[in-house]
Each structure stands twice: as C-alpha cells, then as structure tokens.
Write an enzyme that holds these catalytic residues in place. Sequence first.
Site, PDB file in Angstrom:
ATOM      1  N   HIS A 194      40.331  31.382  37.605  1.00 52.09           N
ATOM      2  CA  HIS A 194      39.663  31.835  36.375  1.00 52.09           C
ATOM      3  C   HIS A 194      40.661  32.151  35.266  1.00 52.09           C
ATOM      4  CE1 HIS A 194      39.932  36.106  37.970  1.00 52.09           C
ATOM      5  NE2 HIS A 194      40.000  36.393  36.690  1.00 52.09           N
ATOM      6  N   ASP A 205      39.968  31.471  44.482  1.00 48.91           N
ATOM      7  CA  ASP A 205      40.230  31.657  43.047  1.00 48.91           C
ATOM      8  C   ASP A 205      41.731  31.517  42.732  1.00 48.91           C
ATOM      9  OD1 ASP A 205      40.181  32.356  40.393  1.00 48.91           O
ATOM     10  OD2 ASP A 205      38.915  34.117  40.659  1.00 48.91           O
ATOM     11  N   SER A 260      44.244  40.121  37.191  1.00 49.97           N
ATOM     12  CA  SER A 260      43.815  38.877  37.819  1.00 49.97           C
ATOM     13  C   SER A 260      45.004  37.953  38.005  1.00 49.97           C
ATOM     14  CB  SER A 260      42.794  38.162  36.948  1.00 49.97           C
ATOM     15  OG  SER A 260      41.575  38.828  37.022  1.00 49.97           O
TER      16      SER A 260
HETATM   17  N1  ARG Z   1      35.459  39.364  37.714  1.00 53.86           N
HETATM   18  C1  ARG Z   1      36.690  38.638  37.653  1.00 53.86           C
HETATM   19  C2  ARG Z   1      37.684  39.346  36.783  1.00 53.86           C
HETATM   20  O1  ARG Z   1      37.355  39.929  35.781  1.00 53.86           O
HETATM   21  C3  ARG Z   1      36.528  37.277  37.083  1.00 53.86           C
HETATM   22  C4  ARG Z   1      35.907  36.327  37.984  1.00 53.86           C
HETATM   23  C5  ARG Z   1      35.588  35.032  37.285  1.00 53.86           C
HETATM   24  N2  ARG Z   1      34.426  34.436  37.927  1.00 53.86           N
HETATM   25  C6  ARG Z   1      33.223  34.350  37.360  1.00 53.86           C
HETATM   26  N3  ARG Z   1      32.223  33.950  38.088  1.00 53.86           N
HETATM   27  N4  ARG Z   1      33.023  34.588  36.096  1.00 53.86           N
HETATM   28  O2  ARG Z   1      38.864  39.305  37.015  1.00 53.86           O
END
Ligand code: ARG
Length: 737
Positions: free
Chosen positions: A88, A225, A652
């Site tokens: 992501h 991811d 992330s």
């Molecule tokens: N919740 C994750 C973060 O903020 C991002 C994941 C991205 N995936 C998604 N389905 N939007 O780091």
Amino acid sequence: MKQRIFLLLFAAFQLAATTARADEGMWLLHMLQRINEAEMQQMGLNLTAEDIYSLNQACLRDAVITLNGGSCTAEIISDQGLVLTNHHCAYGAIQGFSTVEDDILTNGFWAMSLEEEKPIPDFSVTFLQRIEDVTERVLADVTADMDAGAREQAIQAVIAQIEEEEKGINPDFRPQVKSFYHGNEFYLFIYRDYTDIRLVGNPPESIGKFGGDTDNWMWPRHTGDFSLLRIYSDADGNPADYSEENKPYTPKRHLKVSLDGVQNGDFTMIMGYPGSTDRFLSSRGIQQALDLYNPSVVEVRDLKLRTMKTHMDADPAVRIQYAAKYAQTANYWKYYIGQSKGLKALDVYSKKKALEDEFSAWMQGSPERMETYGETLGLLDTYYQNTDATVKGQVYSLEAGLIGCDLMLFAFRVGMAAQGLFSEDADRAAGAAASMRGRAEGFFKDYDMETDRDLFVALMTKYMEDIPADQQPSYFNTVRDKYKGDFSRYADKMYPKSFLTDADRFEAFVSEPSEKVLEKDLAVAAAMSLIDSYRSYFSSPEQSKYDEGYRLLTAGLREMNPDKMWYPDANSTMRLSYGTVGDYDPADAVHYDFVTTSDGILQKKDNSNPEFVVDGTLESLLRKRDFGRYADDAGNLVLCFISNNDITGGNSGSPVLNGNGDLIGLAFDGNWEAMSGDIAFEPELQRTISVDIRYVMWVIDKMAGAQNLIDEIDFVMTPAAPVETTETEAPAEEGGR
Ligand code: ARG
C-alpha cells in the site's frame, strides 16, 4: 489522528514488572541508551543502543528510510540498495504504471533483471544521518511573559538560523528542526534524500491488498502487503536524479532476513517514521472528536467513496485511475469510524478527565505551579467551546472543498505557481512553467472528467447544505447569484472552459500565460476561495489558545510524574518501539491467535468478491503446500503476526526486527479493537499487524520465481538445537503422551 494519556501508561509500567512489557512508547533513537537499553536487553535484545543508533559507525538506523517525506517507512535488504516496503506504500506507483492492457496492479510485476526495473516519477527516500537536541538554543530568548504569537516568532527565527547554518556546513544534507512535546523541546535532524527510485516487484493486488477495505484495520489478516523498490545513485553513491548511468546504491547497512519465525512472547522492535499521535489530548478534545470532527470526516468521505465507486465500477480505465485515490480515502474513512468506536468502548474520555482532575489537584498544591500552569485547562476549554461551532466547517473546507474533487487541489497549486509565470525574472518564470507542467502530467494521467465533475457537484452541494452561510467559501455567493445556487450549472461552465480541465488548454496557457485567463478561470476562483476558507480556521485567535494550552498540559503532566519514562508524540521523525509478539482476547469468549496461516486464504476465498479473489497460481501453490524453508515447525506457511509494539500511520512498511536486529516482518496495520490507540495506547488490546517475512520471501521465491532477488538477500536461520537424550530421560516418544 489524535492522542493519549498517563493513567494507562502508569498502569502499564506497573504491570510491566510482572508480565511481558508493555509496549507503549515511540522512542527517539538518541535516547535509547539512557532510557531503554537496559529494559530492551532484559526483554531479549542482543544488541546495544550503539548498534541501533551511533554517531561513529554504521548501525540499524542506516537501513531504515522514509518514503516521500514521511508517507511510509521502508528498509534496505541487500547490499545493492534493494528496498522492502508495503504494497500500500507503493500503491500509487504501481497504479501509475498500470493500464487496462498491462495491468500490473491486478497481475503483479517482477523485474527479473536491473534493466526491467521501472523508474518511479516523483518519488524519494530519505536517510537519517543524526539527531541533536537544540532545545536550549531554540528557547534561549523565550520568556514566560511572551504571548503565544511572540513566542512562536522567537522560536521560528532561531530554527531558521540553525537550519541555515547546517546547510552551510554541508549542502548535501537537509537539516530540519522539529518541535517535541508540543512546543516544549526541539531537536535537529539531518537528512539525505535520494530521488532515483525504481519499482522492482509487487505481488498481484489479490495478495498485496487481500481482504481489501473489509479486512483493513483488522485482525486476523491474510494480506501479503509488501513490494520491492531499489535506490539508485550516481557512480560515487551520491543522490542523483534519474539517469541511465545511475547504479544501484551501495548502502552503509542492510538488514539480514531471519527465517526463524515468531513465537508468542518473542521480543520485537520496530523502527520507522510514525506520523502523528495525540497522546496528550485533553478530555474536551476527545469530546469534540467524538461529537463533531470524526462524524464530519466520515460523512463527507462516505459520499466521496460512493461517487467514485459508481464510476470505477462502470469503466475499467477509471477503476485503475481512481484505485489509489479510493484506497486512500477509504483508509481514513474507516479509521475515524474505528477511532470513535474505540474511544467510546474504552471510555477514554473518563480516563482523560480523571487525569486532568489529578493534574488540577497537583497544580493547586503549590503557588509556583499555579503561576505556571494555572491557565492550562481554561485555555483548552475556551478553545473547544469556541470552536465547537466551526469544526464541521473546517472539516468540510478540506474534505469536501480542497481535497474533495481533484480539480480543486490542482487549481489551487497551479493558481499559486502561475503567479511566477508573470515574473520579470526569466529563471523564475521558466521554473514556474516547469513545475506547472510537472503537476499537470500527474493530474491528467489520473483524471476522468465525468468522475471529477460528479465529485465536485455532489460534495459542493453537500457543503452548501450542511455548513452555515457565514462559514461558506466566498465563491458560493457567485454560485447563488449567477448560477441559481446550482453547482451543476457552475460545473457546466467550469469544466468545458477552464484551462485546468484539458491538457491542450493547459499547455496553451503555460506557453502563453495571460493574467486575464487566470483571473477569469472558474476553477481557480473556486480553489482560491476554498483555501481562504480553510486558512481562516487556523489563523483564528483560538488556535493560539490551543497551542498554549496543549504545551502547558504536556509540560505539566511530565512535571507531575518526573519518574515516568516519557516519549514525545509521533511527528514523522524516526522512532523505535519495542514489545513482544502476543495473542489477545478481542471480546468476551473470543481469543485471537498471534499468527495467521495460508489456510486462512483458502477459507476467505470468494472469487465473486473483488476483495477476496484468490489468484489461480497462488491457490494451486498453497494447495501443494510447497513451503520449503519458509514453513514453520508444523509445516504451515505463516502469513501475518501480531505484537504489542506502538506504531501509527507512517510506520507502514517498517521493519519488525528480532533481538539480533534481523528482519522478521513488515508492519502494515493496527487492529480494530484499539483504533483509539493514537489517542490512548491500550496495553491489553493494541496490536501491530505485520506480514511475516517468510510469506514475503515465499511469494518472491516460489510464486514469482524471482531467483535474482532471492540471491541478493542475506538469510539467517538459527540451526535447530540438537535434541539431547540422556539415560535418565525416556527415549523420544513413539506416540505415547
Ligand atoms: N490501514 C493501513 C494503514 O493505514 C492501510 C492498509 C491499506 N489497505 C486498504 N485496504 N486500504 O497503514
């Protein structure tokens, strides 16, 4: 995001004496030795603080980088500048390379040689060189009787001076002074940026974003991811813009990959760039978030998502164009829903209120404290009281206004840059034209006029309906007077005529700029009025009450508990968090294990739902169970694991390291039960979700067959301890229990 408090922290540290350590804290690297080293070693760290952050030698710091000025974290995993981060985090880049004909978002991409790697436009990574405490110097001229404005001015002047001096000392580095503990301390960071970054590999979206928005912010998770990038430099290893001549960067330090896997209770540390937390937020701040801020964001984003989706479902090209924008909008839409839910469920308000009562009592215990902190809670109360009526308008000015449809933000940026086109100074004019063309390229690539127009009309209409007239942007008057209050009439004029909605008209304007055209452009007019509106909320005198109250509260709480280990709120600077791998109980009668395995992919599989599609190749490989050296002791392929490390957005892609500093995973999310964690860390519930490095390597090796990449990586595996049999022990059991 928001923030947190100390009752909990206190409880956490008392608990820590008996159980596995909590976990709370985003620690600054140059303080590890003083504050954390001993505890970390006791918990399982086999390194010294100097191995993590040193002024004299290569250390773990050198293997951890931030992407694009703080959007994500990444780490170097080979001596040829190979970089691992989340899927992501490279999503925009991957989407940018995708077309309906060659859709690498859907199908994945693996460079089998350096030549196949794809240079990513407008992408950078940053290395941290060193950190220095400059608090004394920054606050040297600040006095207690200065008002907030004078104080801020004095501080900014010294910061500018320090940064200027540093640039003089080494122009290759980028100095940055940041405020910590909400204006109480200041540290200088010296950075180095690299700009030739290439895409090396990404799994198909059905792996990299498996579970989609349904599983986002949730455990148990089955998402791979991750993605791979590479840093390129000039022949001497220095930063250079993209060139065919550039070569893979030789890092000072890269991480080794451990195939040992994780056990419940294992020590873990995470290094990265958490963006923002609000752990010192007051109870009134929580109330305002719950009642006003969060619901407003969610409501506007809800409409935005629905509008985008209609167009994405109808046209495959639009689906690709809007994939990253949709994911980004959905991510924090769900975040704010979860944060409100968590704040209520965990009654964070009452916990903060109790702490403030304690603070008041402590303050009243001495006249000096009264003198210093007497105004604190009053300032905050007044701020919140006076802004309750404007929070919704503030949210709308941004969410429905400036970042509602793409045209508005583009028009604002171009409108600002365009002033330069009319400059007498030829260099300045040329610079403005180049920067505008650069922006336009990115904008038009992912711009669909029908979608943007629908977003504009839907969001502005809602803005006019929901926000009181005295807070509406000034161009709404034009819409009322000349377009019968109807945004689709305004759009009918704006989209076909504006020089910002068509690449040819845009180019015509840049090559022959006309002030008249700029002045009359309806998109520029709307955008400029939106930015004025947005800024008005922050230039109000209320803002300084907030800054002042927040600074005093933070200082006072620290003074009240001088023996506590304090860490500053996240602010996009490098931090380290340590804790342990650990399962948890999300609800009565429910237990969550600390790992997920590939079986879960097959259980969640639903090829009729785009979020849960399982790629045919992946499915047959998983069914064959050919996991090789990537399997755990029971022969399973572990996909993700959880630990109680303290992270937030910006982390992330951060490396999860074991006690030897070797890579065991890649942090990518938080969990649903503790979505209030940015405001109050929840020791019992809060978990970091990471993708297990063995799954990452299995995909690269067995699924992608990218042996070239596997060969670059240094793997470490602790040999299994020999099974000792002594005469007094029964021989290895044969089925007995
Ligand atoms: N919740 C994750 C973060 O903020 C991002 C994941 C991205 N995936 C998604 N389905 N939007 O780091």
